[in-house]
Enzyme design. Structure first.
Site, PDB file in Angstrom:
ATOM      1  N   ASN A   1      47.193 -60.218 -17.041  1.00  0.00           N
ATOM      2  CA  ASN A   1      47.889 -59.007 -17.466  1.00  0.00           C
ATOM      3  C   ASN A   1      47.709 -58.685 -18.943  1.00  0.00           C
ATOM      4  O   ASN A   1      48.405 -57.831 -19.489  1.00  0.00           O
ATOM      5  CB  ASN A   1      49.375 -59.107 -17.123  1.00  0.00           C
ATOM      6  CG  ASN A   1      49.584 -59.431 -15.660  1.00  0.00           C
ATOM      7  OD1 ASN A   1      49.945 -60.557 -15.335  1.00  0.00           O
ATOM      8  ND2 ASN A   1      49.306 -58.486 -14.772  1.00  0.00           N
TER       9      ASN A   1
ATOM     10  N   ILE B   1      48.545 -55.134 -23.130  1.00  0.00           N
ATOM     11  CA  ILE B   1      49.440 -55.814 -22.198  1.00  0.00           C
ATOM     12  C   ILE B   1      49.824 -54.871 -21.066  1.00  0.00           C
ATOM     13  O   ILE B   1      50.245 -53.737 -21.315  1.00  0.00           O
ATOM     14  CB  ILE B   1      50.734 -56.273 -22.918  1.00  0.00           C
ATOM     15  CG1 ILE B   1      50.405 -57.125 -24.140  1.00  0.00           C
ATOM     16  CG2 ILE B   1      51.654 -57.025 -21.950  1.00  0.00           C
ATOM     17  CD1 ILE B   1      51.584 -57.361 -25.077  1.00  0.00           C
ATOM     18  N   CYS B   2      49.707 -55.347 -19.827  1.00  0.00           N
ATOM     19  CA  CYS B   2      50.167 -54.595 -18.668  1.00  0.00           C
ATOM     20  C   CYS B   2      51.518 -55.181 -18.266  1.00  0.00           C
ATOM     21  O   CYS B   2      51.595 -56.249 -17.658  1.00  0.00           O
ATOM     22  CB  CYS B   2      49.157 -54.714 -17.515  1.00  0.00           C
ATOM     23  SG  CYS B   2      49.625 -53.753 -16.067  1.00  0.00           S
ATOM     24  N   LEU B   3      52.588 -54.503 -18.661  1.00  0.00           N
ATOM     25  CA  LEU B   3      53.944 -54.988 -18.420  1.00  0.00           C
ATOM     26  C   LEU B   3      54.860 -53.784 -18.234  1.00  0.00           C
ATOM     27  O   LEU B   3      54.913 -52.904 -19.098  1.00  0.00           O
ATOM     28  CB  LEU B   3      54.397 -55.836 -19.625  1.00  0.00           C
ATOM     29  CG  LEU B   3      55.780 -56.467 -19.566  1.00  0.00           C
ATOM     30  CD1 LEU B   3      55.907 -57.439 -18.392  1.00  0.00           C
ATOM     31  CD2 LEU B   3      56.083 -57.202 -20.870  1.00  0.00           C
TER      32      LEU B   3
ATOM     33  N   ASP C   1      48.438 -56.594 -10.372  1.00  0.00           N
ATOM     34  CA  ASP C   1      48.546 -55.450 -11.281  1.00  0.00           C
ATOM     35  C   ASP C   1      47.898 -55.848 -12.607  1.00  0.00           C
ATOM     36  O   ASP C   1      48.564 -55.934 -13.641  1.00  0.00           O
ATOM     37  CB  ASP C   1      50.027 -55.083 -11.473  1.00  0.00           C
ATOM     38  CG  ASP C   1      50.203 -53.812 -12.299  1.00  0.00           C
ATOM     39  OD1 ASP C   1      49.244 -53.014 -12.389  1.00  0.00           O
ATOM     40  OD2 ASP C   1      51.299 -53.628 -12.872  1.00  0.00           O
TER      41      ASP C   1
END
Length: 192
Positions: free
Chosen positions: A78, A86-88, A119
């Site tokens: 992520n 950052i994928c959050l 994701d």
């Protein structure tokens, strides 16, 4: 205009909670550009690592999330291994004005402990995580050792520690003094 009183209150709260494992320091006097630090979670491939995160606070904060990206290279599904993006969800559509810089950093720390390969931010890392877990674990440990160990810490923190101050005291003083090395040194010498 970003709520500077709220930001200062958040910084004081972070500084007073050394046990959380997160710190934030300002770049000069600006409350719109800061650097966060999180510790790698125990019992993970990131354990023992210290990860630095760039924080940009926009004019609409706290009604929009801070923009965060890892400055420390990290091998994680992520987090972009190239840019640190950052994928959050809490940094995007799940942000709420009730959240703080501290909760955002703690969410980044929790993400290290619980990757979401479905994701991904980095598809190559996510594929390795799901199909070659042992290789992923080995690579993540190597990156943590190479890029996030104590030897790779913030240069200012290292300089102050070389003067004989304990790391937690240094981080607390830097947070209190907005990342200003000279003011932090005065704080440390004053015994505060």
């Amino acid at each position: 205009m970003a709520d500077t009183n709220r930001i200062m209150k958040e910084l004081r709260e972070i500084a007073s909670d050394a046990a959380s494992g997160v710190t934030v320091s300002q770049h000069g006097d600006s409350l719109t550009h800061m650097k966060g630090t999180i510790c790698g979670p125990s019992d993970t491939v990131y354990e023992g690592g210290v990860f630095h995160i760039d924080i940009q606070i926009g004019q609409s904060y706290p009604f929009e999330p801070p923009k965060m990206k890892f400055l420390t290279k990290v091998w994680h599904p992520n987090v972009s291994s190239a840019s640190g993006a950052i994928c959050l969800d809490v940094l995007k559509d799940q942000w709420s004005p009730a959240l703080t810089l501290k909760t955002a950093l703690l969410s980044c720390q929790a993400l290290l402990a619980a990757p979401e390969p479905d994701d991904p931010q980095d598809a190559v890392v996510a594929k390795m995580y799901t199909s070659e877990r042992a290789k992923f674990d080995e690579t993540a440990k190597e990156w943590t050792k190479k890029f996030a160990t104590k030897e790779q810490k913030d240069p200012i923190v290292g300089e102050l520690m070389e003067m004989g101050f304990d790391e937690s005291m240094v981080l607390k003083a830097l947070t209190k003094c907005g990342g200003d090395k000279n003011r932090a040194l005065e704080e440390l010498l004053g015994g505060a």
